[in-house]
Design a protein around this motif. Structure first.
Motif, PDB file in Angstrom:
ATOM      1  N   PRO A   3       0.821  -1.211   0.000  1.00 12.95           N
ATOM      2  CA  PRO A   3       0.000   0.000   0.000  1.00 12.95           C
ATOM      3  C   PRO A   3       0.855   1.260   0.000  1.00 12.95           C
ATOM      4  O   PRO A   3       2.060   1.199   0.233  1.00 12.95           O
ATOM      5  N   SER A   4       0.201   2.380  -0.242  1.00  7.95           N
ATOM      6  CA  SER A   4       0.916   3.656  -0.268  1.00  7.95           C
ATOM      7  C   SER A   4       1.574   3.904   1.094  1.00  7.95           C
ATOM      8  O   SER A   4       0.961   3.678   2.139  1.00  7.95           O
ATOM      9  N   GLY A   5       2.822   4.306   1.080  1.00 10.57           N
ATOM     10  CA  GLY A   5       3.540   4.591   2.327  1.00 10.57           C
ATOM     11  C   GLY A   5       4.149   3.362   2.969  1.00 10.57           C
ATOM     12  O   GLY A   5       4.662   3.419   4.090  1.00 10.57           O
ATOM     13  N   SER A   6       4.116   2.214   2.250  1.00 15.30           N
ATOM     14  CA  SER A   6       4.652   0.986   2.864  1.00 15.30           C
ATOM     15  C   SER A   6       6.176   0.926   2.770  1.00 15.30           C
ATOM     16  O   SER A   6       6.804   0.066   3.375  1.00 15.30           O
ATOM     17  N   GLY A   7       6.784   1.829   2.004  1.00 14.58           N
ATOM     18  CA  GLY A   7       8.256   1.865   1.933  1.00 14.58           C
ATOM     19  C   GLY A   7       8.829   1.361   0.625  1.00 14.58           C
ATOM     20  O   GLY A   7      10.024   1.057   0.534  1.00 14.58           O
ATOM     21  N   LYS A   8       8.011   1.284  -0.423  1.00 13.26           N
ATOM     22  CA  LYS A   8       8.480   0.737  -1.712  1.00 13.26           C
ATOM     23  C   LYS A   8       9.586   1.620  -2.313  1.00 13.26           C
ATOM     24  O   LYS A   8      10.650   1.133  -2.686  1.00 13.26           O
ATOM     25  N   THR A   9       9.300   2.926  -2.390  1.00 14.17           N
ATOM     26  CA  THR A   9      10.278   3.838  -2.995  1.00 14.17           C
ATOM     27  C   THR A   9      11.570   3.827  -2.194  1.00 14.17           C
ATOM     28  O   THR A   9      12.668   3.793  -2.754  1.00 14.17           O
ATOM     29  N   THR A  10      11.440   3.838  -0.867  1.00 14.43           N
ATOM     30  CA  THR A  10      12.634   3.840  -0.012  1.00 14.43           C
ATOM     31  C   THR A  10      13.475   2.598  -0.268  1.00 14.43           C
ATOM     32  O   THR A  10      14.694   2.684  -0.415  1.00 14.43           O
ATOM     33  N   GLN A  50       9.554   7.818 -10.555  1.00 20.75           N
ATOM     34  CA  GLN A  50       8.103   7.963 -10.738  1.00 20.75           C
ATOM     35  C   GLN A  50       7.758   9.096 -11.702  1.00 20.75           C
ATOM     36  O   GLN A  50       6.916   8.952 -12.571  1.00 20.75           O
ATOM     37  N   GLU A 135       7.082   2.519  -9.384  1.00 15.30           N
ATOM     38  CA  GLU A 135       5.670   2.663  -9.778  1.00 15.30           C
ATOM     39  C   GLU A 135       5.517   3.151 -11.224  1.00 15.30           C
ATOM     40  O   GLU A 135       4.999   4.243 -11.474  1.00 15.30           O
ATOM     41  N   GLY A 186       6.717  -0.757   6.062  1.00 16.83           N
ATOM     42  CA  GLY A 186       8.172  -0.927   6.124  1.00 16.83           C
ATOM     43  C   GLY A 186       8.619  -2.345   6.449  1.00 16.83           C
ATOM     44  O   GLY A 186       9.818  -2.616   6.515  1.00 16.83           O
TER      45      GLY A 186
HETATM   46  N1  LIG Z   1      11.469   0.092   6.471  1.00 16.55           N
HETATM   47  C1  LIG Z   1      10.929   1.228   6.896  1.00 16.55           C
HETATM   48  N2  LIG Z   1      10.678   1.427   8.190  1.00 16.55           N
HETATM   49  C2  LIG Z   1      10.134   2.557   8.644  1.00 16.55           C
HETATM   50  N3  LIG Z   1       9.802   3.596   7.860  1.00 16.55           N
HETATM   51  C3  LIG Z   1      10.001   3.471   6.552  1.00 16.55           C
HETATM   52  C4  LIG Z   1      10.583   2.282   6.002  1.00 16.55           C
HETATM   53  N4  LIG Z   1      10.661   2.434   4.678  1.00 16.55           N
HETATM   54  C5  LIG Z   1      10.171   3.669   4.404  1.00 16.55           C
HETATM   55  N5  LIG Z   1       9.793   4.293   5.517  1.00 16.55           N
HETATM   56  C6  LIG Z   1       9.205   5.645   5.606  1.00 16.55           C
HETATM   57  O1  LIG Z   1       7.848   5.534   5.181  1.00 16.55           O
HETATM   58  C7  LIG Z   1       7.472   6.674   4.412  1.00 16.55           C
HETATM   59  C8  LIG Z   1       6.900   6.236   3.077  1.00 16.55           C
HETATM   60  O2  LIG Z   1       7.914   5.577   2.355  1.00 16.55           O
HETATM   61  P1  LIG Z   1       7.898   5.449   0.763  1.00 16.55           P
HETATM   62  O3  LIG Z   1       7.700   6.769   0.126  1.00 16.55           O
HETATM   63  O4  LIG Z   1       9.109   4.677   0.416  1.00 16.55           O
HETATM   64  O5  LIG Z   1       6.582   4.601   0.552  1.00 16.55           O
HETATM   65  P2  LIG Z   1       5.884   4.139  -0.811  1.00 16.55           P
HETATM   66  O6  LIG Z   1       5.342   2.784  -0.569  1.00 16.55           O
HETATM   67  O7  LIG Z   1       6.829   4.297  -1.941  1.00 16.55           O
HETATM   68  O8  LIG Z   1       4.720   5.183  -0.916  1.00 16.55           O
HETATM   69  P3  LIG Z   1       3.939   5.637  -2.237  1.00 16.55           P
HETATM   70  O9  LIG Z   1       3.288   4.414  -2.805  1.00 16.55           O
HETATM   71  O10 LIG Z   1       2.925   6.611  -1.698  1.00 16.55           O
HETATM   72  O11 LIG Z   1       4.950   6.282  -3.133  1.00 16.55           O
HETATM   73  C9  LIG Z   1       8.720   7.529   4.275  1.00 16.55           C
HETATM   74  O12 LIG Z   1       8.629   8.590   5.212  1.00 16.55           O
HETATM   75  C10 LIG Z   1       9.858   6.592   4.630  1.00 16.55           C
HETATM   76  O13 LIG Z   1      10.932   7.287   5.232  1.00 16.55           O
END
Ligand SMILES: Nc1ncnc2c1ncn2[C@@H]1O[C@H](COP(=O)(O)OP(=O)(O)OP(=O)(O)O)[C@@H](O)[C@H]1O
Length: 574
Positions: A3-10, A50, A135, A186
């Motif tokens: 899901p959004s914010g799950s940490g994929k981009t990181t 992206q 994405e 994450g």
């Molecule tokens: N393993 C982790 N543990 C804790 N926090 C994390 C972890 N990975 C990423 N984060 C934090 O979670 C937030 C969202 O991360 P990220 O942008 O990577 O999510 P995403 O899945 O790519 O979101 P989106 O789909 O909206 O682009 C960021 O603030 C990031 O620092």
């Protein structure tokens, strides 16, 4: 997937070595490719981000050709390089739009899906072994998304390893993946083969996927936390925690096996390596290529140039009508000074707003290219400066040519040319200041707020509102660095020297020299004022260079972890 914010981009940023560096960040872990430690010189990595960012006025073919000239080894001939570009255009299904401009919000160009495929094509130039795509289907309609994923799948079949994050794909897209990592908040929920094996794993944990349901949607449902009520949140969170725990258990028992099989899967790639040791091309070649791009971008941008031309012509007509044929009465002295101040402000503001409107967006593309080490900052800035001279000079010239005769300014031909020269140099100085603002401000909006605010201070100390001799000591440096003041001073000297005014009283101003004396400009010369303007121009250029150099994209280093830890990111408290 997650899901959004799950940490994929990181996670992708970490794996691709593209996590922005920060002193508050500590990144530790081991990175393996096919069971062997990752070595950046051996494994070429590409990253499709992206947002698709390009120079909007270049065609698809020109964009790719430039990328190939900047990135491919010098050993390839021009024909071989063009053949390689054609090959990529064909592989990525971009042949039909090869000669279409990329376009932007103002001018429609290629579609969103084509832009994404062009992003992939630009990354493919360097013939990477691993392609990360963040994405790639976001913002695309179902058909375009399918085509982009098809392209990525073909690349995988071709021997590239494609690692891509995706939010919630439709069934046909999900079916294209060989392996799957599920992320939630994450944490890893699953990592292994996609398809039936992933479904079996969740069935064994008591979560069977209902028939005729897209597995991707099913996974999204079971790993998301439902915040609609405290009860739902507690329930879904408990489910997620148990899934994460179950996967951690499975991982700890299987980690050795996975490691072993990864080592065995090291195979020779079917892809022909085009790059034989990448070396950045020389300074002059970079300059020539970037000059061509900057020239095309500046001259082809019809809508922007049209707006600028309209603005220059209409403001000249408006000011010319207000200050119509100023005579040589005493009252015309104030009018002339007012008009010259207005001309200086208008020219500077037009050049500044144009630059701050465009440069922050361009900087993002340039930052990406510089992060890939495609070229150095010097040739980029220098080529931009040279390419924009003819286009940027034409607008103050238009303005001056219409305004000068309408307002009845000093009727000596040489003075007219000097008038145009002064406002042109001023426009370049304002443009250089705009570059600095664009280099500091993170977004166009911030630049648009910052630029005019600084310019307002320079206007106040522009020589018309506050006499330089009455300026408080603490502010005396401002008129010295105000590009408006030096332009206004040069314009006044150009206008008033040699003029005679009608006078009736002894206290009336008889000559232009007397008027200049009252402005405290009497002792200076046009040459001196222009020299100061050029110094200011140079100052803003050097400052822009320094700021851009200092802000060169840097990425976080991956340090060796303490024993028993995997890749780990810690945000450190200040
Ligand atoms: N393993 C982790 N543990 C804790 N926090 C994390 C972890 N990975 C990423 N984060 C934090 O979670 C937030 C969202 O991360 P990220 O942008 O990577 O999510 P995403 O899945 O790519 O979101 P989106 O789909 O909206 O682009 C960021 O603030 C990031 O620092």
């Amino acid at each position: 997937m997650g899901p959004s914010g799950s940490g994929k981009t990181t996670l992708l940023n970490v794996l691709a070595g593209q996590l922005s560096a920060s002193s508050r960040l500590k990144l530790t872990g081991h990175l393996y490719v096919n069971g062997k430690p990752f070595v950046s010189s051996t494994h070429k990595v590409a990253y499709v981000r992206q947002e698709d960012l390009f120079f909007s006025q270049l065609t698809v073919r020109e964009t790719l050709s430039l990328a190939s000239e900047l990135q491919l080894s010098n050993s390839l001939t021009h024909d071989e390089r063009m053949q390689y570009v054609d090959d990529i255009l064909y592989r990525l299904g971009l042949v039909s739009c090869a000669d279409t401009r990329v376009g932007d919000a103002k001018v429609r160009g290629i579609s969103g899906g084509e832009k994404k495929r062009l992003s992939i094509a630009c990354e493919l130039i360097a013939s990477p072994s691993v392609i990360f795509a963040d994405e790639p289907t976001t913002g695309l309609d179902a058909f375009q998304a399918e085509r982009v994923m098809e392209t990525l799948q073909n690349l995988a079949v071709d021997g590239h390893t494609v690692i891509c994050s995706i939010h919630q794909p439709r069934g046909s897209i999900y079916a294209k993946f060989d392996d799957l990592i599920l992320l939630a908040e994450g944490s890893l929920v699953y990592a292994g083969p996609a398809g039936d094996q992933a479904l079996t794993y969740f069935t064994e944990l008591g979560h069977p996927c209902p028939q005729h349901v897209n597995p991707a949607e099913f996974f999204a449902d079971i790993i998301s936390v439902d915040y609609s009520s405290p009860d739902n949140e507690a329930k879904t969170r408990a489910r997620l925690e148990s899934l994460v725990e179950a996967f951690n258990k499975k991982r700890s028992t299987e980690s050795d096996k996975v490691h072993e099989s990864a080592s065995k899967s090291t195979q020779g790639s079917t892809r022909k390596a085009v790059l034989a040791g990448r070396k950045r091309i020389g300074w002059w070649k970079q300059f020539r290529l970037l000059l061509r791009r900057a020239w095309l971008q500046a001259t082809r941008d019809g809508p922007t140039n049209k707006v600028r031309a309209n603005m220059s012509i209409s403001s000249a007509i408006i000011f010319g009508s207000i200050f119509w044929r100023m005579g040589f009465l005493q009252t015309a002295i104030q009018d002339r000074m007012g008009l010259l101040q207005v001309a200086a402000i208008n020219t500077a503001m037009a050049a500044l707003t144009k630059t701050v409107n465009i440069f922050p967006k361009e900087r993002q593309v340039v930052d990406r290219e510089r992060a890939k080490d495609s070229y150095a900052l010097g040739p980029y800035l220098f080529s931009k400066l040279i390419a924009e001279i003819p286009v940027s000079a034409s607008f103050p010239l238009m303005f001056g040519t219409i305004l000068y005769p309408m307002a009845g300014l000093n009727p000596v031909l040489n003075r007219f040319f000097q008038f145009c020269g002064i406002i042109t140099v001023e426009a370049f100085a304002a443009s250089a200041m705009g570059l600095t603002v664009g280099a500091i401000a993170p977004t166009t909006e911030a630049a648009m707020a910052l630029g005019p605010s600084i310019m307002t201070v320079f206007i106040v100390f522009g020589g018309y509102y506050v006499n330089s001799e009455n300026t408080p000591a603490v502010f005396q440096w401002i008129p010295r660095v105000s590009l408006i003041r030096w332009a206004f001073q040069a314009l006044c000297l150009n206008e008033f020297r040699g003029l005679k005014f009608e006078h009736q009283h002894t206290y009336d101003i008889e000559t232009g020299e007397q008027a200049l004396e009252r402005m405290s400009f009497g002792k200076s010369s046009i040459k001196e004022a222009l020299l100061e303007e050029c110094r200011i121009l140079l100052f803003w250029y050097c400052l822009s260079y320094t700021l851009l150099k200092r802000n060169t994209p840097r990425f976080q280093k991956l340090d060796a972890p303490c024993p028993n830890t995997s890749v780990k990111i810690e945000e450190m408290n200040e």
